[in-house]
Design an enzyme around this catalytic site. Sequence first.
Site, mmCIF file in Angstrom:
data_model
loop_
_atom_site.group_PDB
_atom_site.id
_atom_site.type_symbol
_atom_site.label_atom_id
_atom_site.label_comp_id
_atom_site.label_asym_id
_atom_site.label_seq_id
_atom_site.Cartn_x
_atom_site.Cartn_y
_atom_site.Cartn_z
ATOM 1 C CG HIS A 202 31.652 14.684 10.920
ATOM 2 N ND1 HIS A 202 32.988 14.807 11.155
ATOM 3 C CD2 HIS A 202 31.049 14.818 12.108
ATOM 4 C CE1 HIS A 202 33.193 15.002 12.450
ATOM 5 N NE2 HIS A 202 32.033 15.015 13.054
HETATM 6 C C1 UD1 Z 1 27.801 12.126 15.469
HETATM 7 C C2 UD1 Z 1 27.820 13.128 16.622
HETATM 8 C C3 UD1 Z 1 28.920 14.159 16.380
HETATM 9 C C4 UD1 Z 1 30.245 13.483 16.120
HETATM 10 C C5 UD1 Z 1 30.122 12.472 15.009
HETATM 11 C C6 UD1 Z 1 31.411 11.722 14.866
HETATM 12 C C7 UD1 Z 1 25.631 13.617 17.661
HETATM 13 C C8 UD1 Z 1 24.510 14.567 17.731
HETATM 14 N N1 UD1 Z 1 26.549 13.849 16.692
HETATM 15 O O1 UD1 Z 1 27.449 12.837 14.303
HETATM 16 O O2 UD1 Z 1 29.037 14.969 17.533
HETATM 17 O O3 UD1 Z 1 31.188 14.466 15.776
HETATM 18 O O4 UD1 Z 1 29.091 11.538 15.325
HETATM 19 O O5 UD1 Z 1 31.521 11.059 13.661
HETATM 20 O O6 UD1 Z 1 25.699 12.701 18.442
HETATM 21 N N2 UD1 Z 1 25.274 6.990 9.294
HETATM 22 C C9 UD1 Z 1 25.473 5.836 8.586
HETATM 23 N N3 UD1 Z 1 26.193 4.833 9.179
HETATM 24 C C10 UD1 Z 1 26.708 4.927 10.423
HETATM 25 C C11 UD1 Z 1 26.482 6.100 11.141
HETATM 26 C C12 UD1 Z 1 25.775 7.136 10.559
HETATM 27 O O7 UD1 Z 1 25.046 5.707 7.455
HETATM 28 O O8 UD1 Z 1 27.352 3.963 10.893
HETATM 29 C C13 UD1 Z 1 24.535 8.105 8.643
HETATM 30 C C14 UD1 Z 1 23.034 8.050 8.808
HETATM 31 O O9 UD1 Z 1 22.459 8.544 7.636
HETATM 32 C C15 UD1 Z 1 22.800 9.027 9.950
HETATM 33 C C16 UD1 Z 1 23.874 10.071 9.700
HETATM 34 O O10 UD1 Z 1 24.987 9.351 9.201
HETATM 35 O O11 UD1 Z 1 21.509 9.575 9.938
HETATM 36 C C17 UD1 Z 1 24.283 10.835 10.940
HETATM 37 O O12 UD1 Z 1 24.677 9.975 12.003
HETATM 38 P P1 UD1 Z 1 24.544 10.436 13.533
HETATM 39 O O13 UD1 Z 1 25.163 9.438 14.421
HETATM 40 O O14 UD1 Z 1 23.163 10.863 13.832
HETATM 41 O O15 UD1 Z 1 25.372 11.784 13.591
HETATM 42 P P2 UD1 Z 1 26.842 12.083 13.060
HETATM 43 O O16 UD1 Z 1 26.726 13.101 11.985
HETATM 44 O O17 UD1 Z 1 27.550 10.827 12.767
HETATM 45 N N1 UDP Z 2 38.819 8.980 12.115
HETATM 46 C C1 UDP Z 2 39.134 7.753 11.542
HETATM 47 N N2 UDP Z 2 38.805 7.540 10.225
HETATM 48 C C2 UDP Z 2 38.196 8.482 9.459
HETATM 49 C C3 UDP Z 2 37.902 9.747 10.059
HETATM 50 C C4 UDP Z 2 38.205 9.957 11.387
HETATM 51 O O1 UDP Z 2 39.703 6.887 12.190
HETATM 52 O O2 UDP Z 2 37.926 8.210 8.290
HETATM 53 C C5 UDP Z 2 39.154 9.200 13.527
HETATM 54 C C6 UDP Z 2 40.032 10.411 13.780
HETATM 55 O O3 UDP Z 2 41.377 10.082 13.587
HETATM 56 C C7 UDP Z 2 39.694 10.756 15.220
HETATM 57 C C8 UDP Z 2 38.235 10.367 15.313
HETATM 58 O O4 UDP Z 2 37.978 9.478 14.248
HETATM 59 O O5 UDP Z 2 40.433 9.957 16.113
HETATM 60 C C9 UDP Z 2 37.409 11.617 15.186
HETATM 61 O O6 UDP Z 2 36.110 11.290 14.935
HETATM 62 P P1 UDP Z 2 35.107 12.230 14.129
HETATM 63 O O7 UDP Z 2 35.859 13.173 13.281
HETATM 64 O O8 UDP Z 2 34.128 11.337 13.488
HETATM 65 O O9 UDP Z 2 34.330 12.980 15.307
HETATM 66 P P2 UDP Z 2 34.586 14.299 16.189
HETATM 67 O O10 UDP Z 2 35.950 14.221 16.767
HETATM 68 O O11 UDP Z 2 34.366 15.474 15.309
HETATM 69 O O12 UDP Z 2 33.517 14.232 17.226
#
Ligand code: UD1
Ligand code: UDP
Length: 360
Positions: A202
């Site tokens: 991601h």
């Molecule tokens: C965010 C964090 C990242 C973290 C990740 C964990 C920032 C800058 N990034 O990234 O550090 O590792 O979360 O998962 O804060 N979307 C949906 N549904 C949701 C959430 C997101 O469809 O419930 C889609 C949308 O298209 C959105 C995109 O995912 O634009 C990105 O979501 P966003 O929260 O901006 O960043 P992440 O890539 O999730």
């Molecule tokens: N996680 C989860 N389901 C998923 C993917 C990740 O429960 O399908 C959990 C994972 O076990 C960990 C946390 O989400 O505890 C990590 O989140 P993510 O990878 O989204 O973010 P990051 O740690 O890179 O910020």
Amino acid sequence: RKIVTIVGARPQFVKVAPVSRVLRTHCREVLVNTGQHYDYKMAGVFFEELSIPKPDYDLGVGSGNHGKQTGEMLNKIEEVLLRETPDAVLVYGDTNSTLAGALAASKLHIPIFHVEAGLRSFNKRMPEEINRIATDHVSDLLFPPTETAVRNLQREGFADHVFMVGDVMLDAVLYNIELAKRNHRLETFGLAERDYYLATIHRADNTDDRQRLKAILEALSRMSAPVVLPLHPRTQKMIADYGFGDLIASSPAIRIIEPVSYLEMLLLESGAKGIITDSGGVQKEAYFARVPCYTLRDETEWVETVESGWNTLVNPLNANLADAVQRRTDVPYIENLYGDGNAASKIVDCMMKFLAERRG
Ligand code: UD1
Ligand code: UDP
């Protein structure tokens, strides 16, 4: 005493659960959910499964470009802080929700406590790197999970208010792993133990770059065992935008599923023969589960996992995963790289002492 806690993204739900459990035995916690993640499988399921208290404020900010998303959070968090006048604000990790919480509190002169402080990738292209540095620099208590993080903070001039407590994600694993194994079965996913790889992708650098995402998917498709890929919505969107659906459909190895719950994830991690990821949290969980990890990034903040031999960095652009898997040799397991699983209690002790001293 009153503490406002700010969360909003999936990894923060995992981290807040153990801390909140302890914190609420010592003071009043007002929980704010920015709504950065909002799909049930990215948010709601974690509140249910981990018994996270219902948020006092659901800000419903949702997705958007960095400026819009962070700005809207800043605006709404400031309103909450003016209304609640807390003794401190508690933030986790490095997302836009973390930064917005820290900025809002700093302008109102409210003490800030940062859990997972001091992590650095030294790659400022990552939005998380900016979020972490800015948050650390306005915080009053810093809780680095590792000695490496302590050293990073020292290099930036911090010494006094730094407390190495270990990683709250280990607290979460220890609390939930048995439950995960009792409540869920690999067979439900059509999988057998040590017969599959688990993958998560991601990171913006990987998903928002056509060439990199293609290279990653092609590498996954070349694996010799099934690769289960619980798909982050960001990655799902980019796969559709770039038209990589066919590439996946024609691959016998890749098996896309929806994001899984935390307990399901712990089970999938513990049964895998290897974990392929660009997630921060998942790299550590692989080490906790003693499963070899292959990280599709050029660098990592979690350097101990690599130094101990349990994690291998694999360049996403020429992602030769099969080769990395083949070259990995058995390495001894080094215990406690991320503390002893009591980070939450230590964090709460430090916070309470800080508040008592300020009052006194
Ligand atoms: C965010 C964090 C990242 C973290 C990740 C964990 C920032 C800058 N990034 O990234 O550090 O590792 O979360 O998962 O804060 N979307 C949906 N549904 C949701 C959430 C997101 O469809 O419930 C889609 C949308 O298209 C959105 C995109 O995912 O634009 C990105 O979501 P966003 O929260 O901006 O960043 P992440 O890539 O999730
Ligand atoms: N996680 C989860 N389901 C998923 C993917 C990740 O429960 O399908 C959990 C994972 O076990 C960990 C946390 O989400 O505890 C990590 O989140 P993510 O990878 O989204 O973010 P990051 O740690 O890179 O910020």
